[in-house]
Design an enzyme around this catalytic site. Structure first.
Site, PDB file in Angstrom:
ATOM      1  N   LYS A  60     -66.956 -32.170   4.999  1.00 54.82           N
ATOM      2  CA  LYS A  60     -66.123 -33.153   4.290  1.00 54.82           C
ATOM      3  C   LYS A  60     -65.903 -34.393   5.155  1.00 54.82           C
ATOM      4  CE  LYS A  60     -63.802 -29.600   1.549  1.00 54.82           C
ATOM      5  NZ  LYS A  60     -62.783 -28.557   1.605  1.00 54.82           N
ATOM      6  N   LYS A 115     -70.080 -30.448  -0.935  1.00 57.50           N
ATOM      7  CA  LYS A 115     -70.048 -31.266   0.298  1.00 57.50           C
ATOM      8  C   LYS A 115     -71.088 -30.842   1.314  1.00 57.50           C
ATOM      9  CE  LYS A 115     -66.940 -27.896   0.127  1.00 57.50           C
ATOM     10  NZ  LYS A 115     -66.102 -27.379  -0.919  1.00 57.50           N
ATOM     11  N   GLY A 143     -59.503 -24.689  -5.348  1.00 56.45           N
ATOM     12  CA  GLY A 143     -59.142 -23.921  -6.541  1.00 56.45           C
ATOM     13  C   GLY A 143     -59.949 -24.393  -7.746  1.00 56.45           C
TER      14      GLY A 143
HETATM   15  N1  LIG Z   1     -63.743 -23.320  -5.097  1.00 53.97           N
HETATM   16  C1  LIG Z   1     -63.200 -24.447  -4.678  1.00 53.97           C
HETATM   17  O1  LIG Z   1     -61.978 -24.565  -4.483  1.00 53.97           O
HETATM   18  C2  LIG Z   1     -64.061 -25.641  -4.413  1.00 53.97           C
HETATM   19  C3  LIG Z   1     -65.428 -25.568  -4.449  1.00 53.97           C
HETATM   20  N2  LIG Z   1     -66.184 -26.680  -4.196  1.00 53.97           N
HETATM   21  C4  LIG Z   1     -67.629 -26.581  -4.245  1.00 53.97           C
HETATM   22  O2  LIG Z   1     -68.033 -26.304  -5.577  1.00 53.97           O
HETATM   23  C5  LIG Z   1     -69.227 -25.514  -5.567  1.00 53.97           C
HETATM   24  C6  LIG Z   1     -68.997 -24.243  -6.356  1.00 53.97           C
HETATM   25  O3  LIG Z   1     -67.939 -23.529  -5.802  1.00 53.97           O
HETATM   26  P1  LIG Z   1     -67.346 -22.220  -6.541  1.00 53.97           P
HETATM   27  O4  LIG Z   1     -67.296 -22.440  -7.989  1.00 53.97           O
HETATM   28  O5  LIG Z   1     -66.117 -21.880  -5.799  1.00 53.97           O
HETATM   29  O6  LIG Z   1     -68.486 -21.144  -6.207  1.00 53.97           O
HETATM   30  P2  LIG Z   1     -68.755 -19.751  -6.936  1.00 53.97           P
HETATM   31  O7  LIG Z   1     -69.448 -18.904  -5.927  1.00 53.97           O
HETATM   32  O8  LIG Z   1     -67.529 -19.244  -7.588  1.00 53.97           O
HETATM   33  O9  LIG Z   1     -69.781 -20.139  -8.118  1.00 53.97           O
HETATM   34  C7  LIG Z   1     -71.116 -20.457  -7.887  1.00 53.97           C
HETATM   35  C8  LIG Z   1     -71.866 -20.424  -9.207  1.00 53.97           C
HETATM   36  O10 LIG Z   1     -73.212 -20.819  -8.978  1.00 53.97           O
HETATM   37  C9  LIG Z   1     -74.092 -19.771  -9.373  1.00 53.97           C
HETATM   38  N3  LIG Z   1     -75.161 -19.689  -8.358  1.00 53.97           N
HETATM   39  C10 LIG Z   1     -75.011 -19.654  -7.024  1.00 53.97           C
HETATM   40  N4  LIG Z   1     -76.209 -19.577  -6.415  1.00 53.97           N
HETATM   41  C11 LIG Z   1     -77.131 -19.542  -7.404  1.00 53.97           C
HETATM   42  C12 LIG Z   1     -78.547 -19.445  -7.432  1.00 53.97           C
HETATM   43  N5  LIG Z   1     -79.256 -19.363  -6.312  1.00 53.97           N
HETATM   44  N6  LIG Z   1     -79.170 -19.445  -8.623  1.00 53.97           N
HETATM   45  C13 LIG Z   1     -78.456 -19.539  -9.781  1.00 53.97           C
HETATM   46  N7  LIG Z   1     -77.105 -19.633  -9.834  1.00 53.97           N
HETATM   47  C14 LIG Z   1     -76.457 -19.631  -8.650  1.00 53.97           C
HETATM   48  C15 LIG Z   1     -73.281 -18.492  -9.402  1.00 53.97           C
HETATM   49  O11 LIG Z   1     -73.842 -17.605 -10.336  1.00 53.97           O
HETATM   50  P3  LIG Z   1     -73.157 -16.169 -10.664  1.00 53.97           P
HETATM   51  O12 LIG Z   1     -71.887 -16.511 -11.386  1.00 53.97           O
HETATM   52  O13 LIG Z   1     -74.129 -15.478 -11.529  1.00 53.97           O
HETATM   53  O14 LIG Z   1     -72.915 -15.515  -9.343  1.00 53.97           O
HETATM   54  C16 LIG Z   1     -71.913 -19.029  -9.839  1.00 53.97           C
HETATM   55  O15 LIG Z   1     -71.872 -19.146 -11.242  1.00 53.97           O
HETATM   56  C17 LIG Z   1     -69.553 -25.301  -4.074  1.00 53.97           C
HETATM   57  O16 LIG Z   1     -70.444 -26.295  -3.652  1.00 53.97           O
HETATM   58  C18 LIG Z   1     -68.210 -25.473  -3.395  1.00 53.97           C
HETATM   59  O17 LIG Z   1     -68.324 -25.886  -2.054  1.00 53.97           O
HETATM   60  C19 LIG Z   1     -65.622 -27.894  -3.925  1.00 53.97           C
HETATM   61  C20 LIG Z   1     -64.280 -28.040  -3.880  1.00 53.97           C
HETATM   62  C21 LIG Z   1     -63.376 -26.910  -4.073  1.00 53.97           C
HETATM   63  N1  LIG Z   2     -63.454 -23.694   0.540  1.00 59.67           N
HETATM   64  C1  LIG Z   2     -62.896 -24.992   0.348  1.00 59.67           C
HETATM   65  C2  LIG Z   2     -62.845 -25.302  -1.109  1.00 59.67           C
HETATM   66  C3  LIG Z   2     -62.651 -26.736  -1.366  1.00 59.67           C
HETATM   67  O1  LIG Z   2     -63.377 -27.584  -0.917  1.00 59.67           O
HETATM   68  C4  LIG Z   2     -61.496 -25.043   0.920  1.00 59.67           C
HETATM   69  O2  LIG Z   2     -60.947 -23.978   1.205  1.00 59.67           O
HETATM   70  O3  LIG Z   2     -60.974 -26.146   1.114  1.00 59.67           O
END
Ligand SMILES: NC(=O)C1=CN([C@@H]2O[C@H](COP(=O)(O)OP(=O)(O)OC[C@H]3O[C@@H](n4cnc5c(N)ncnc54)[C@H](OP(=O)(O)O)[C@@H]3O)[C@@H](O)[C@H]2O)C=CC1
Ligand SMILES: N[C@@H](CC=O)C(=O)O
Length: 337
Positions: free
Chosen positions: A196, A100, A295
């Site tokens: 959002k 977002k 999550g």
């Molecule tokens: N977690 C949640 O509940 C929610 C998350 N989102 C969105 O989803 C997206 C991902 O969230 P989430 O999975 O929690 O984040 P994480 O930090 O858990 O995962 C991010 C991933 O991207 C990789 N990464 C990050 N930056 C780089 C970079 N510069 N170069 C290469 N790889 C990179 C990381 O690599 P490495 O593993 O090696 O560190 C990791 O695998 C975000 O945009 C978040 O806002 C949306 C809704 C809910």
């Molecule tokens: N960090 C966000 C993850 C989902 O968008 C939240 O806590 O709602």
């Protein structure tokens, strides 16, 4: 059977769960006539264990991302993620994203592709609780106002503060559960909810809705104390971080701030990490959406839902084509905390 080549950006909380779900859904996708095939996975650290991802698919080099039929972006951030998403879109490759921040802040570059149906982003707001598609289905209505608890981390922290858990511990728990952003200031500062709300505003009232204006109207929860929450409870209220979109002074206003809600308010009834949204339209009246909003599996399920949408020939999520006229109504008064 057609193969759908998937390039995945990010294999963290959401990306890791998505890989797991893709495995579980292989049969159903094949029944649709599509065989999903991961062709590359961009990460920062290729040495971390990544169950279900063949190591040879991992890369840390953005230039080495394999050619694909769809790019799934779950890495977060606005800079590199933005460059890679735009590169795919310029090549007519559809993109599914949960990001977002990217949608809110780089909309000027993304909007044309969203209007062309190339951008899918159900997971970006309320994660697995499908409000993006639902709000598009409400285009036959005139939206009057919308209020939502859109950040699971803040809702979780506020619930834990009410239970007497210190702020730092509550935040750490939210991080451990995979709810918080990589930079949790985005959550507790209100900016994630503001991102959002900006996305929702462009879907419902104005395709040009400006991120900067919502940002300027954003306050977070850092100043809240257990004492303030207790005092609210003693008055039959709860304090929640609420994102609102409403008409005021001849324009649509987007605002994020902690508010005092009567304990019986639909937004006050949501526990823990649940998100909720109340919107009022002229034709249908009040609608309430609620469900899990953060999550790994919760979010990955919405990303996968977008993949189903794509392979079944549906376009991505379109912004509302032009600005909605302003309704002349009294909006719900919410008391700031
Ligand atoms: N977690 C949640 O509940 C929610 C998350 N989102 C969105 O989803 C997206 C991902 O969230 P989430 O999975 O929690 O984040 P994480 O930090 O858990 O995962 C991010 C991933 O991207 C990789 N990464 C990050 N930056 C780089 C970079 N510069 N170069 C290469 N790889 C990179 C990381 O690599 P490495 O593993 O090696 O560190 C990791 O695998 C975000 O945009 C978040 O806002 C949306 C809704 C809910
Ligand atoms: N960090 C966000 C993850 C989902 O968008 C939240 O806590 O709602």
């Amino acid at each position: 059977m057609e193969t759908v080549r998937i390039a995945l950006l990010g294999a963290g909380t959401v990306g890791g769960c998505l890989v797991e779900l893709l495995g579980a859904h292989r049969g159903r996708l094949e029944a649709f006539g599509y065989r999903p095939e991961l062709v590359s996975v961009l990460v920062r650290d290729a040495g971390k264990p990544r169950p279900g991802i063949p190591p040879h698919l991992l890369t840390t080099d953005p230039a080495a991302i394999a050619e694909a039929d769809v790019l799934i972006e779950v890495m977060g951030g606005t800079k590199l993620a933005g460059e890679l998403v735009l590169r795919a879109l310029e090549a007519d490759t559809p993109v599914i994203t949960a990001n977002k921040a990217l949608l809110a802040e780089r909309w000027g570059e993304l909007r044309g592709y969203a209007e062309a149906g190339l951008l899918y982003y159900e997971a970006s707001v309320m994660a697995g609780t499908p409000v993006i598609g639902a709000l598009q289905s409400l285009w036959g209505n005139r939206l009057l106002e919308l209020h939502g608890i859109l950040n699971g981390t803040c809702n979780y922290i506020l619930g834990r503060l009410e239970a007497g858990i210190p702020y730092a511990q509550a935040l750490k728990e939210a991080q451990d559960k995979g709810y918080a952003e990589a930079d949790p200031t985005l959550d507790v500062g209100g900016f994630d909810a503001a991102h959002k709300l900006t996305v929702l505003s462009r879907l419902t009232v104005d395709p040009d809705f400006a991120w900067e204006e919502v940002r300027a109207n954003t306050r977070g929860i850092e100043h809240l104390t257990p004492e303030l929450l207790d005092e609210a409870r003693a008055n039959g209220q709860v304090i929640r971080l609420v994102a609102s979109l409403f008409p005021e002074g001849g324009r649509w206003v987007g605002k994020v701030r902690p508010v005092r809600l009567p304990a019986s308010h639909p937004l006050a009834l949501m526990g823990s990490v649940r998100n909720a949204m109340v919107c009022r339209t002229q034709e249908v009246g009040e609608l309430v959406f609620s469900g899990a909003g953060a999550g790994g599996h919760v979010t990955a399920s919405a990303v996968l839902g977008d993949l189903y949408r794509l392979v079944s020939g549906q376009p991505g999520h379109l912004p509302i084509p032009n600005a909605l006229p302003l309704p002349d109504i009294r909006v719900e008064a919410l008391e700031e905390a």
